[in-house]
Every structure is written in structure tokens, then in C-alpha cells.
Design an enzyme around this catalytic site. Structure first.
Site, PDB file in Angstrom:
ATOM      1  N   TYR A   1       0.852  -1.192   0.000  1.00  0.00           N
ATOM      2  CA  TYR A   1       0.000   0.000   0.000  1.00  0.00           C
ATOM      3  C   TYR A   1       0.884   1.237   0.000  1.00  0.00           C
ATOM      4  O   TYR A   1       1.998   1.220  -0.488  1.00  0.00           O
ATOM      5  CB  TYR A   1      -0.993  -0.042   1.169  1.00  0.00           C
ATOM      6  CG  TYR A   1      -2.164   0.851   0.863  1.00  0.00           C
ATOM      7  CD1 TYR A   1      -2.982   0.571  -0.236  1.00  0.00           C
ATOM      8  CD2 TYR A   1      -2.426   1.994   1.606  1.00  0.00           C
ATOM      9  CE1 TYR A   1      -4.033   1.408  -0.576  1.00  0.00           C
ATOM     10  CE2 TYR A   1      -3.471   2.827   1.275  1.00  0.00           C
ATOM     11  CZ  TYR A   1      -4.270   2.540   0.182  1.00  0.00           C
ATOM     12  OH  TYR A   1      -5.291   3.373  -0.154  1.00  0.00           O
TER      13      TYR A   1
ATOM     14  N   ARG B   1      -8.964  10.943  -8.038  1.00  0.00           N
ATOM     15  CA  ARG B   1      -8.083  11.610  -7.077  1.00  0.00           C
ATOM     16  C   ARG B   1      -7.309  10.539  -6.316  1.00  0.00           C
ATOM     17  O   ARG B   1      -7.583  10.252  -5.164  1.00  0.00           O
ATOM     18  CB  ARG B   1      -8.912  12.472  -6.113  1.00  0.00           C
ATOM     19  CG  ARG B   1      -8.078  13.424  -5.255  1.00  0.00           C
ATOM     20  CD  ARG B   1      -8.847  13.873  -4.025  1.00  0.00           C
ATOM     21  NE  ARG B   1      -9.167  12.755  -3.153  1.00  0.00           N
ATOM     22  CZ  ARG B   1      -8.334  12.233  -2.256  1.00  0.00           C
ATOM     23  NH1 ARG B   1      -7.101  12.683  -2.143  1.00  0.00           N
ATOM     24  NH2 ARG B   1      -8.727  11.219  -1.491  1.00  0.00           N
TER      25      ARG B   1
ATOM     26  N   LYS C   1      -6.334  -1.962  -0.867  1.00  0.00           N
ATOM     27  CA  LYS C   1      -7.197  -1.834   0.313  1.00  0.00           C
ATOM     28  C   LYS C   1      -7.781  -3.178   0.726  1.00  0.00           C
ATOM     29  O   LYS C   1      -7.827  -3.515   1.922  1.00  0.00           O
ATOM     30  CB  LYS C   1      -8.332  -0.846   0.020  1.00  0.00           C
ATOM     31  CG  LYS C   1      -7.912   0.607  -0.053  1.00  0.00           C
ATOM     32  CD  LYS C   1      -7.755   1.223   1.315  1.00  0.00           C
ATOM     33  CE  LYS C   1      -7.461   2.713   1.222  1.00  0.00           C
ATOM     34  NZ  LYS C   1      -7.296   3.357   2.528  1.00  0.00           N
TER      35      LYS C   1
ATOM     36  N   GLU D   1     -13.489   5.098  -2.524  1.00  0.00           N
ATOM     37  CA  GLU D   1     -12.061   5.358  -2.366  1.00  0.00           C
ATOM     38  C   GLU D   1     -11.548   6.286  -3.469  1.00  0.00           C
ATOM     39  O   GLU D   1     -11.736   6.014  -4.659  1.00  0.00           O
ATOM     40  CB  GLU D   1     -11.294   4.031  -2.414  1.00  0.00           C
ATOM     41  CG  GLU D   1      -9.882   4.112  -1.915  1.00  0.00           C
ATOM     42  CD  GLU D   1      -9.786   4.377  -0.424  1.00  0.00           C
ATOM     43  OE1 GLU D   1      -8.882   5.132  -0.020  1.00  0.00           O
ATOM     44  OE2 GLU D   1     -10.606   3.828   0.332  1.00  0.00           O
ATOM     45  N   ASP D   2     -10.935   7.389  -3.062  1.00  0.00           N
ATOM     46  CA  ASP D   2     -10.231   8.296  -3.978  1.00  0.00           C
ATOM     47  C   ASP D   2     -11.121   8.864  -5.077  1.00  0.00           C
ATOM     48  O   ASP D   2     -10.727   8.968  -6.236  1.00  0.00           O
ATOM     49  CB  ASP D   2      -9.001   7.604  -4.575  1.00  0.00           C
ATOM     50  CG  ASP D   2      -7.888   7.446  -3.537  1.00  0.00           C
ATOM     51  OD1 ASP D   2      -7.991   8.075  -2.474  1.00  0.00           O
ATOM     52  OD2 ASP D   2      -6.927   6.710  -3.784  1.00  0.00           O
TER      53      ASP D   2
ATOM     54  N   ASP E   1     -13.510   6.183   2.919  1.00  0.00           N
ATOM     55  CA  ASP E   1     -12.295   6.109   3.721  1.00  0.00           C
ATOM     56  C   ASP E   1     -11.560   7.443   3.769  1.00  0.00           C
ATOM     57  O   ASP E   1     -10.959   7.778   4.780  1.00  0.00           O
ATOM     58  CB  ASP E   1     -11.374   5.025   3.163  1.00  0.00           C
ATOM     59  CG  ASP E   1     -10.234   4.683   4.110  1.00  0.00           C
ATOM     60  OD1 ASP E   1     -10.478   4.614   5.328  1.00  0.00           O
ATOM     61  OD2 ASP E   1      -9.108   4.487   3.638  1.00  0.00           O
ATOM     62  N   ASP E   2     -11.612   8.202   2.685  1.00  0.00           N
ATOM     63  CA  ASP E   2     -10.914   9.487   2.651  1.00  0.00           C
ATOM     64  C   ASP E   2     -11.554  10.496   3.599  1.00  0.00           C
ATOM     65  O   ASP E   2     -10.860  11.313   4.205  1.00  0.00           O
ATOM     66  CB  ASP E   2     -10.908  10.040   1.223  1.00  0.00           C
ATOM     67  CG  ASP E   2     -10.285   9.065   0.242  1.00  0.00           C
ATOM     68  OD1 ASP E   2      -9.099   8.743   0.419  1.00  0.00           O
ATOM     69  OD2 ASP E   2     -10.985   8.608  -0.673  1.00  0.00           O
TER      70      ASP E   2
ATOM     71  N   ASN F   1      -0.466  11.951   1.388  1.00  0.00           N
ATOM     72  CA  ASN F   1       0.236  10.828   0.769  1.00  0.00           C
ATOM     73  C   ASN F   1       0.419  11.078  -0.718  1.00  0.00           C
ATOM     74  O   ASN F   1      -0.352  11.822  -1.323  1.00  0.00           O
ATOM     75  CB  ASN F   1      -0.575   9.535   0.958  1.00  0.00           C
ATOM     76  CG  ASN F   1      -0.590   9.055   2.390  1.00  0.00           C
ATOM     77  OD1 ASN F   1       0.437   9.009   3.033  1.00  0.00           O
ATOM     78  ND2 ASN F   1      -1.765   8.699   2.891  1.00  0.00           N
TER      79      ASN F   1
ATOM     80  N   ASN G   1      -2.208   6.076   9.721  1.00  0.00           N
ATOM     81  CA  ASN G   1      -2.556   5.279   8.550  1.00  0.00           C
ATOM     82  C   ASN G   1      -3.986   4.773   8.689  1.00  0.00           C
ATOM     83  O   ASN G   1      -4.348   4.174   9.707  1.00  0.00           O
ATOM     84  CB  ASN G   1      -1.583   4.095   8.433  1.00  0.00           C
ATOM     85  CG  ASN G   1      -1.663   3.404   7.097  1.00  0.00           C
ATOM     86  OD1 ASN G   1      -2.732   3.236   6.526  1.00  0.00           O
ATOM     87  ND2 ASN G   1      -0.515   2.985   6.591  1.00  0.00           N
TER      88      ASN G   1
END
Length: 645
Positions: free
Chosen positions: A193, A246, A264, A336-337, A359-360, A501, A545
Site C-alpha cells: 500500500y 483523485r 485496500k 475510495e479516492d 475512507d478518505d 500521501n 494510517n
């Protein structure tokens, strides 16, 4: 007699859920009755299967139980049918159907990642499953295999090479992959990851070998329900989905963002114990605005500009509806993203109808809140006693700010609006203030306070006088020496979280934070940094994290049968994580527990989340287990090899 209806040949874990290493896959069917050789431990090696079907494309359907394969003791493939059946004899104008009936033994078993054990097959298994001669004669343990693989991976100097070696292992021997990752999590987490997965996504087109998830593009619009049914597993419990707009701090990577869901879900299994077969990585491909990718001959996605508006919304709605129809209401969908403008809208739209989690926004918030709660044991006071300043007002920044405000409100019974006033945010245009309210995006408006406009971060530090500085900007080196020195001048122990990150986008390094604050800072980052020695002291930076939170959160939702994610579950996860930090950890400067204990940590987080689900009436698995921690540990996937009959 073996039925060839869809539910049989699509289940690659075995027939009817069996733990046997058999997997029957329909690859080729002849156009007429043909006897096809098959091999199995309970049959003579020269046994066969008779396939009878004059029109396989037309007659074999999902619910057609009349199409069967019968064992025949005299196997042959003869006569005029031979040339039609074998690909080698086919010409360009002769169409073949890529179906066949196979049994996972011998050579095929060694290439089945779900059942392959490599040199760990024992003598009896080598006889029973026709492996003699296909393996060297030695038999070794899984532990020795782990040792050998770690030796091999450590020979690589380039992180991306290590990543590719791990992905190859996952495709070859699934249980060994997870055993390796669990036993060496602190060393391998940065490989599978962040930060290495960022580079893997950037180069995904050139390193792509075989698909590991579902790619759903605009070409599949109107057919997503059928596309989901192409996935071989039926009992899906967790889906991680991205549209690649993103990716970390790297921007729009389009279809190549698939590395994120794959990574993930590897952590869901390794850290949270969710079965690999229950995990489904998905990339929604609506195009990309990345010109470099559009012009890259190796790019694997749609070569068009991103779909927006109604076209995008309709595809996402079809996907969400199809997921619920295929897998039920209790499947967890982790966004995610996604870019800010879609992330907040999707969470708001589907948060009341599906079991969804971003999650973000939520995962980052939960892990940061846990770090802050733990840090209070070092600096003293309560959350309400501190002032918070954020650089970055996107998904992560506003998500963290909102969860902090919720926790302050919960602890003090303070109205949420008042709790928000303790938190200030700086975006690309400066401090978010009331005078900017008309031009702000909706998710920033709650953070517009009465204050004069400020452009520079260092001026905001001196004006707001925060005790906590949190970076979620995605822009590297924005916590300058001047900014860190200002924080150290204002606070005896400034809390500085540099969360962006990958490592290249971190607002400052651990060394910079400790050096510029003269060893005063309590520091945590999003990506890992090595320990720092300063004036004879060794500082061990914490890593905020998300992997601390989402695997345990997911396990807690699954084991309770939760149907919705509630903010109180996120708070419970934060508190459970903070409670795992020991005095020994504090003495080393840590505000997060070591990752080597992550499965124990995840079990405690899962238990807290499940308890909250039962308390809120959102759990469907009844009755509630008496000891939720033990139940969580019991539910966790064990990567140790199984013994075959």
C-alpha cells in the site's frame, strides 16, 4: 453426474462451497457430443467426462439443470469432431467457444491460487492429486516458504519491484501471500500500500498482467447487473470502489486507479481478517482528464474525457442498485479516492440507503481523532481545550474536522455549531472566513468563521494560535521552517500531523518537524518515516494510517450484520484505537500502537463497532455474542494451509 449450470462452474473455490481443491470451469464445449478427458483424485487418471449438448451457446443457461456431464470409462476425442474442438486446428474464420470442464488437480492445481501450496503439498497429497513429478521431491513448511519469500523480496532494491513480486505471489499462492503479509506487516505494508501503491497506479498500464478486480466502464452502462455476475464469487461482503479521479495526492489516474481497491482489500484480509473470497475490487471507468494517460499507448482505460453530470450520476446509480440487487443490503461499499465534488455527494446520497463508507472522509477522520485522543495523554487537557488549524479543506480535512467537532460535542454537550468554532481551515485561497461564504463549496461553509481574511499559513498560525496543526493539502513541504517554528513558539508540545500521501506530498518530513521544533513536536504522518535522532534522543514518528481503522471497522460491520454506518461507530473505532496505545508506546514518543499488533487492534475495533451497531439497533445478526472481541478473533480469516483429503 456433474451439473454444468452457472452457479457450479463460476464458483472457483470448489463445488457447492466445498473446501476441496476441485474447481470446475467451463472453458470449451464442442458443438456436438464429445468425450473430454478430465482428471480427479477419486477417478482413474484415464477417466473422462461426456459432454452432450448440440448448441452450448444456446442451451446452457443459468437455470438450465438439464445440461450435464456424465462420467464415461472409455475416454476419447475422435473422429470429425477433433479438429473443431482443438484450438490449434482452428482457422480465423472458425469460431471456437472458450469453455471446458477441468478439475483442480495436477498441473491445474499448482496454478490455482486459492488452493496451491507449492512445495508444502505433503506426500499423500502429491499422490492423491497427481502432483508427482510436477514438484521437486522436497516437502517444506509454510513457515519456511515465508522465510524464503522474505529473503527473495529483500533482494529487490526498488520498491515497485517488491510490489510486483507480492502481486505475483498473490496470483500464485493466495494463502502464502497473506501469511507473508501478516507475519511481516510492518515491513510489507509500505510495499503493498502507500507509498508504493501510488507509483504502481501511475505505471499500472505498463505493469498490468492480469485483472484482479472488475472494470466497469461506460461501455457497460445498462449491463452492470450482468457484469457483476461475471465475478466468480457470490458471497461478497466488502466492495472497494474508485473512479480514479483523485488517487492519493497524485490526481486523476483514470482506470489505473485499480491498484487502490486491490491494495485496500488486501489489507481488509491481512489486517481485518475478512475472507479474500468475500472481497471485490471495482474501478468505475468514466474516462480521464489526464492528457499524459490519454496519449500513453499502454493506458488500459477509456480514451475519452471524464463523464460528468447526469451521465456520471446514472452510471453510479446503476452500479449501486446492481450491487444491492446482487449481494444484498449488508454488503459494505467503500468509496475510495473520488474527487471532492463526487465524494461528498455520493456519501450523502447513498448513506441512507446502502451500507457505505468513504475512507478518505470518514476513515482518515477516525484514525486522526484516535491519534489526537492518545496525544492528549501526553499534552494534557481535553479536546475542547485545544484549537485546531487545518491546511487543506477537501474530503480529508473537512471529514477530520467534523469528527473532532462531533467528539467535542459528545464530551461536553456543547452544540455542534459551537464545537466547530474551535476548528479553522485554510484552503488554497487562505483562511476560510464568513466574508467568503458565497463563493465556498457546500462542504466548506460550516467552517467559515468570523475572522479577518488571512492568505499565508504562517500568518494563520500566528493569528489563530492553534495547539494542533493538521495538513491534508496534498501539497508537499507546505509546513515550512517558519510555520513549524511558530507552532513551537506558541506551544510547549505542538501537535503536528502531516497527513498527505504519498511521502513526496507530505507537508513536512519527520526530521523537519523534530528539528525545527527542537524536539518539542508530537508528530504523525500519513506515509511512514524512519526514526529521527535529534540531540541524542531518538524520536519514532507515528503514522496516522487509515489501515488502523477500516479493516476493523469493516469486520465489525460484517460480524454484526449492520445495515448502515453511523457517525457513532466512527467515534467508537477512534476510542478503541486510542485505548490500544500503551505507556511503553508513549515513552517512545508514539501516539499509535505498533502495526505488528494490528490483528489484535482490529479485533478490538471490530468489537467496539459491532457493540455500537447493536446499541443503535442497526445490527441484524442475532443474538449478540457475549464476548465480541473473542467473536471477532474467531471470525478472522486464517491463512494457514488446509489439509486436503
Amino acid at each position: 453426474m456433474i451439473s454444468l449450470h452457472r452457479s457450479c462452474f463460476l464458483n472457483n473455490t470448489g463445488i457447492s462451497g466445498s473446501s476441496s481443491p476441485f474447481s470446475y470451469k467451463l472453458k470449451k464445449l464442442p458443438p456436438a457430443s464429445v468425450k473430454v478427458t478430465a482428471l480427479g483424485p477419486n477417478r482413474d487418471r484415464n477417466s473422462s467426462v461426456l459432454i452432450e449438448n448440440n448448441n452450448p451457446l444456446k442451451e446452457i443457461k443459468e437455470d438450465d439443470t438439464s445440461s450435464v456431464a456424465d462420467v464415461d470409462p472409455n475416454p476419447t476425442v475422435t473422429g470429425e469432431d477433433r479438429d473443431l474442438y482443438y484450438d490449434a486446428a482452428a482457422t480465423d474464420d472458425q469460431l471456437v467457444t472458450p469453455w471446458s470442464l477441468s478439475v483442480a488437480s495436477g498441473y491445474s492445481l499448482l496454478r490455482d491460487p486459492h488452493h496451491n501450496k507449492g512445495l508444502a503439498f505433503n506426500e499423500k497429497e502429491r499422490d492423491s492429486y497427481y502432483l508427482r513429478g510436477l514438484l521437486p521431491p522436497t516437502v517444506i513448511s509454510q513457515e519456511l516458504q515465508v522465510k524464503k519469500m522474505m529473503y527473495s523480496i529483500r533482494q529487490y532494491q526498488v520498491p515497485l519491484q517488491k510490489y510486483m513480486a507480492m502481486m505475483d505471489l498473490q496470483e500464485l499462492n493466495e494463502r502464502l501471500f497473506y501469511k507473508l503479509l501478516i507475519d511481516n506487516v510492518e515491513e510489507l505494508l509500505p510495499v503493498v500500500y502507500t507509498p508504493t501503491v501510488g507509483e504502481a497506479c501511475q505505471k499500472y498500464g505498463s505493469i498490468f498482467r492480469r485483472p484482479q478486480g472488475l472494470f466497469i466502464s461506460l461501455k457497460e452502462k445498462g449491463k452492470i447487473h450482468e457484469v457483476l455476475r461475471n465475478w466468480p464469487q457470490r458471497d461478497i461482503q466488502v466492495i472497494v470502489v474508485t473512479d480514479g479521479e483523485r488517487i492519493l495526492g497524485l490526481g486523476d489516474l483514470g482506470c489505473q486507479g485499480m491498484g487502490i481497491p486491490i491494495g485496500k482489500l488486501s489489507l481488509y484480509t491481512a489486517l481485518g481478517g475478512v475472507r479474500p473470497s468475500a472481497c471485490l475490487p471495482v474501478t468505475i471507468d468514466v474516462g480521464t482528464n489526464n492528457e499524459q494517460l490519454l496519449n500513453d499507448e499502454f493506458y488500459i482505460g477509456l480514451r475519452r474525457r471524464r463523464a460528468t453530470g447526469q451521465e456520471y450520476a446514472e452510471l453510479m446509480h446503476e452500479f449501486m442498485s446492481a450491487v444491492k440487487q446482487n449481494y444484498g443490503e449488508k454488503v459494505l461499499i467503500q468509496f475510495e479516492d473520488f474527487a471532492n465534488h463526487n465524494a461528498f455527494d455520493l456519501l450523502a446520497k447513498y448513506g441512507t440507503t446502502h451500507l457505505v463508507f468513504n475512507d478518505d472522509i470518514q476513515g482518515t477522520a477516525s484514525v486522526v481523532l484516535a491519534g489526537l485522543v492518545a496525544a492528549l495523554k501526553v499534552v494534557g487537557g481535553t479536546l475542547a481545550d485545544h484549537r485546531f488549524l487545518f491546511l487543506g479543506a477537501g474530503e480529508a480535512g473537512t471529514g477530520i474536522a467534523e469528527l473532532i467537532a462531533l467528539e467535542i460535542s459528545k464530551q461536553t454537550n456543547m452544540p455542534l455549531e459551537e464545537a466547530r468554532k474551535k476548528i479553522s481551515l485554510v484552503d488554497s485561497k487562505g483562511l476560510i472566513v464568513k466574508s467568503r461564504i458565497d463563493s465556498l463549496q457546500h462542504f466548506k461553509k460550516p467552517w467559515a468563521h468570523d475572522h479577518e481574511p488571512i492568505k499565508k499559513l504562517v500568518d494563520a498560525v500566528n493569528g489563530i494560535k492553534p495547539t494542533v496543526l493538521i495538513g491534508t493539502s496534498g501539497v508537499g513541504r507546505t509546513f515550512t521552517k517558519e510555520v513549524v517554528e511558530a507552532m513551537a513558539a506558541l506551544n510547549e508540545k505542538p501537535i503536528i500531523f502531516s497527513l498527505s500521501n504519498p511521502t513526496s506530498q507530505s507537508e513536512c518530513t519527520a526530521e523537519e518537524a523534530y528539528t525545527w521544533s527542537e524536539g518539542q513536536a508530537i508528530f504523525a504522518s500519513g506515509s511512514p518515516f524512519d526514526p529521527v535522532e535529534y540531540k541524542g534522543r531518538v524520536f519514532v514518528p507515528g503514522q496516522a494510517n487509515n489501515a488502523y481503522i477500516f479493516p476493523g471497522l469493516g469486520l465489525g460491520l460484517i460480524m454484526s450484520g449492520a445495515i448502515r454506518v453511523h457517525d457513532d461507530m466512527l467515534l467508537a473505532a477512534s476510542e478503541a484505537l486510542a485505548a490500544q496505545v500503551t505507556q511503553e508506546n508513549f515513552d517512545k514518543g508514539l501516539i499509535y500502537p505498533p502495526f505488528r499488533n494490528i490483528r489484535k487492534i482490529s479485533a478490538h475495533i471490530a468489537a467496539s463497532v459491532a457493540a455500537k451497531a447493536y446499541e443503535l439497533g442497526l445490527a441484524t445478526r442475532q443474538p449478540q455474542p457475549k464476548d465480541l472481541v473473542k467473536y471477532a478473533e474467531h471470525c478472522m480469516y486464517n491463512p494457514a494451509y488446509q489439509s486436503y483429503r
